[in-house]
Scaffold this motif. Sequence first.
Motif, PDB file in Angstrom:
ATOM      1  N   GLN A 241      53.364  41.253  36.482  1.00  0.00           N
ATOM      2  CA  GLN A 241      53.545  42.174  35.479  1.00  0.00           C
ATOM      3  C   GLN A 241      52.451  42.002  34.769  1.00  0.00           C
ATOM      4  N   ALA A 242      52.520  39.915  34.076  1.00  0.00           N
ATOM      5  CA  ALA A 242      51.428  40.172  33.085  1.00  0.00           C
ATOM      6  C   ALA A 242      50.578  39.532  33.797  1.00  0.00           C
ATOM      7  N   VAL A 243      50.076  38.900  35.262  1.00  0.00           N
ATOM      8  CA  VAL A 243      49.191  38.696  35.590  1.00  0.00           C
ATOM      9  C   VAL A 243      47.983  39.996  35.540  1.00  0.00           C
ATOM     10  N   PRO A 244      47.810  40.869  36.366  1.00  0.00           N
ATOM     11  CA  PRO A 244      47.391  42.720  36.385  1.00  0.00           C
ATOM     12  C   PRO A 244      46.504  42.468  34.955  1.00  0.00           C
ATOM     13  N   VAL A 245      47.438  42.093  33.943  1.00  0.00           N
ATOM     14  CA  VAL A 245      46.837  42.485  32.346  1.00  0.00           C
ATOM     15  C   VAL A 245      45.463  41.613  32.470  1.00  0.00           C
ATOM     16  N   HIS A 246      46.412  40.576  32.154  1.00  0.00           N
ATOM     17  CA  HIS A 246      45.673  39.288  31.830  1.00  0.00           C
ATOM     18  C   HIS A 246      43.544  39.387  33.095  1.00  0.00           C
ATOM     19  N   GLN A 247      43.915  40.063  34.027  1.00  0.00           N
ATOM     20  CA  GLN A 247      43.067  40.437  35.020  1.00  0.00           C
ATOM     21  C   GLN A 247      42.255  41.685  34.551  1.00  0.00           C
ATOM     22  N   THR A 248      42.989  42.568  34.006  1.00  0.00           N
ATOM     23  CA  THR A 248      42.447  43.699  33.235  1.00  0.00           C
ATOM     24  C   THR A 248      41.132  43.514  31.886  1.00  0.00           C
ATOM     25  N   ILE A 249      41.986  42.565  31.271  1.00  0.00           N
ATOM     26  CA  ILE A 249      41.342  41.629  29.708  1.00  0.00           C
ATOM     27  C   ILE A 249      39.854  41.325  30.120  1.00  0.00           C
ATOM     28  N   ARG A 250      40.081  40.460  31.669  1.00  0.00           N
ATOM     29  CA  ARG A 250      38.624  39.433  31.566  1.00  0.00           C
ATOM     30  C   ARG A 250      37.597  40.070  32.057  1.00  0.00           C
ATOM     31  N   GLN A 251      38.525  41.158  32.927  1.00  0.00           N
ATOM     32  CA  GLN A 251      37.398  42.836  33.919  1.00  0.00           C
ATOM     33  C   GLN A 251      36.457  43.080  32.236  1.00  0.00           C
ATOM     34  N   LEU A 252      37.468  43.319  31.655  1.00  0.00           N
ATOM     35  CA  LEU A 252      36.878  44.389  29.856  1.00  0.00           C
ATOM     36  C   LEU A 252      35.619  42.786  29.528  1.00  0.00           C
ATOM     37  N   LEU A 253      36.447  42.166  29.299  1.00  0.00           N
ATOM     38  CA  LEU A 253      35.392  40.958  28.904  1.00  0.00           C
ATOM     39  C   LEU A 253      33.733  41.189  29.459  1.00  0.00           C
ATOM     40  N   GLN A 254      33.679  40.997  30.789  1.00  0.00           N
ATOM     41  CA  GLN A 254      32.373  40.906  31.453  1.00  0.00           C
ATOM     42  C   GLN A 254      31.640  42.236  31.915  1.00  0.00           C
ATOM     43  N   GLN A 255      32.578  43.333  31.720  1.00  0.00           N
ATOM     44  CA  GLN A 255      31.814  44.655  31.529  1.00  0.00           C
ATOM     45  C   GLN A 255      31.345  44.764  30.174  1.00  0.00           C
TER      46      GLN A 255
END
Length: 257
Positions: free
Chosen positions: A183-197
């Motif tokens: 459950q946690a890992v996809p949210v971490h990926q979402t956060i990292r993707q937002l920081l990149q965008q």
Amino acid sequence: MRIPLIAGNWKMNKTASEAATFVRELAQKAIPSPAVETVIAPPFTALDSVHRTLGLGSSIGLAGQNLHWEDHGAYTGEISAPMLKDLGCQYVILGHSERRAIFGERDAVIQKKLAAAFRHGLKPILCVGESLGEREAGRTAEIITGQLKGSLAGFTATHLATLTVAYEPVWAIGTGKAASPEQAVPVHQTIRQLLQQEWSSTIAQGTRILYGGSVTPQNVASFLASDEIDGALVGGACLQVESFASIIALAQKRTGH
């Protein structure tokens, strides 16, 4: 490479004398390692006691649990960034779900507090997280993205170079029901993707994203097994020397030190 961070948030626990005793014992049990950074966030009343007990050159860093966005003034009961700096703090926790839920803090307020932290060289640990209802409604990514965009509005990549983000699902904080790594890992990926965008790939790859919410010695290794999770913001389990020292040791084991 992102150095894992284990941060202990004591919340409203421990007097100044209890805190001094705790950190003396912790310093004996937690073996320093350059591969893992350790930070504790005592209540404001115990910061001086903890700072003096740890002494100069301690491997254990200090964080404030909150701050006010102004440097000084007629704000009864508040604490400023310069006050935290003077007490030896390197970090400050901002946007914790308890501040949001109990004290009504909104993203615009958290943004002003982040600005104060950046202005005074405090490294913020920005907390984001969704409620159980929001998760069940499939709104997790929307909520997390909204909190990040609102709290970080107007900041440049230069500001964000010292930022740490902590994903703390509200439904897992203090409940004993940790999110699963799945459950946690996809949210971490979402956060990292937002920081990149919104900022840059450098910020995205350099920012530590912690997991928080019922972290224990029994489950921390499962979170740290993922390359997406860069440490933990620990609540209840950081109030006992043995359990917090175990969490630190497990994080060091993950890195091979």
